[in-house]
Write an enzyme that holds these catalytic residues in place. Structure first.
Site, short mmCIF file in Angstrom:
data_model
loop_
_atom_site.label_atom_id
_atom_site.label_comp_id
_atom_site.label_asym_id
_atom_site.label_seq_id
_atom_site.Cartn_x
_atom_site.Cartn_y
_atom_site.Cartn_z
N SER A 145 -35.12 -5.16 3.40
CA SER A 145 -35.96 -4.03 3.78
C SER A 145 -36.41 -3.26 2.53
O SER A 145 -37.10 -3.81 1.69
CB SER A 145 -35.22 -3.14 4.78
OG SER A 145 -36.15 -2.43 5.58
N LYS A 197 -43.32 19.08 20.35
CA LYS A 197 -42.49 19.67 19.31
C LYS A 197 -41.03 19.28 19.48
O LYS A 197 -40.31 19.07 18.50
CB LYS A 197 -42.63 21.21 19.35
CG LYS A 197 -41.89 21.92 18.24
CD LYS A 197 -42.47 21.59 16.88
CE LYS A 197 -41.77 22.37 15.78
NZ LYS A 197 -42.23 21.96 14.44
#
Length: 327
Positions: A145, A197
């Site tokens: 990765s 949010k």
């Protein structure tokens, strides 16, 4: 009370005041001296000692451990294995050192955060562009990765026969704690300025939003591999579904160049560049932190601590170039 007793009390009170003032002054100066000694000790405990040879050399740059933000450490804190800011500063020194003739990038990392991986990648690119010197990459246990992505500026990539690499992809993970809250009789409340949010209870819309962010980082990762390995984006995407590869599989798919032991790779690099001196800076000693680290290991952890550390380890809500390791 007679005159002698009165004089005695006055003298005793005076002595008490003098001793009190003396004690305060002593403690103050002692604390300042201690603070100074702590700061002096701290300045000698973090980072590296850069003392490069005064002749041509190849620099070894280690990327060992999770690629993440470097924490500010106190004198008793234990350092992270990978030191991000220290590594960037080390590469800057190499850029300005005429005796440096190349870099051996030693990677033993399962990846890490997108932010720090990108910074390291860009710093390695800067090293190549400003100096024109080569970077050769060696993959140890892991170069997966983010550990694979930061290898992309390398001119040549070697891997140990038992390396795990690849895992080209992005992950963003977290925990849904609602079931736990219900069992504990707790109710989570948040007051927000917009419906997206608060992501404690993920909606399909929120999942799509975060997926778009993951996709954006993924495309960037693919582009870096495409450029670094001279492959088309389509060729990279065939390999970039998040899976890891053995060294043999990686070479067959063009993700690395050679399978080799480190000593053989260093011999190849020396012969190619005509430089036989390798330099690696020493890490400054942190004796007190090591002692306290050993002591802390002896203290049993509560269930709450284990849960907290597990959540932090997963980097909840943070974009990661990270390969999950099997235990």
């Amino acid at each position: 009370m007679n005159k002698k007793q009165t004089i005695g009390l006055v003298v005793a009170a005076g002595l008490f005041i003098i001793i009190g003032i003396s004690s305060v002054l002593t403690n103050t100066f002692s604390q300042k001296a201690l603070d100074k000694s702590m700061k002096d000790a701290l300045s000698l405990t973090g980072g590296i000692e850069f003392n490069a040879p005064k002749k041509d050399y190849i620099a070894i740059v280690n990327v060992v451990g999770t690629i993440e933000q470097q924490a500010e450490l106190g004198i008793f804190d234990t350092e992270q294995s990978y030191q991000h800011v220290t590594t960037l500063e080390y590469i800057d020194r190499l850029i300005n050192d005429k005796n440096n003739k190349g870099m051996l990038l030693y990677v033993d990392s399962p990846g890490g955060t997108v932010y720090e991986s990108e910074e390291l990648y860009q710093k390695l690119q800067e090293y190549k562009e400003k100096t024109g010197r080569p970077i050769w990459d060696y993959m140890a246990h892991y170069a997966a990765s983010g550990g694979y992505m930061v290898s992309m500026p390398a001119d040549k990539i070697y891997a140990n026969p038992n390396t795990t690499t690849g895992s080209i992809g992005v992950i963003m993970s977290g925990f849904d704690m609602t079931g736990l809250y219900e069992k504990l009789g707790m109710r989570y409340i948040s007051i927000t300025s917009g419906k997206n949010k608060d992501s404690s209870k993920m909606t399909e819309e929120q999942i799509a939003i975060y997926q778009s962010q993951v996709n954006e980082c993924y495309e960037d990762f693919v582009g870096k591999v495409s450029e670094g390995r001279n492959m088309s984006a389509e060729e990279v995407k065939v390999l970039a579904d998040g899976r890891t590869y053995t060294a043999k599989q990686a070479k067959e798919n063009g993700l690395i160049d050679e399978i080799s032991l480190l000593a053989d790779m260093k011999a190849d690099m020396s012969q190619k560049l005509g430089v036989y001196e390798f330099y690696q800076p020493k890490t400054k000693d942190r004796i007190l932190s090591e002692l306290f680290s050993k002591a802390s290991e002896l203290v049993p952890k509560s269930e709450a601590q284990i849960l907290k550390e597990t959540a932090e380890e997963k980097e909840s809500g943070v974009l990661m170039y990270y390969a999950e390791q099997l235990q």
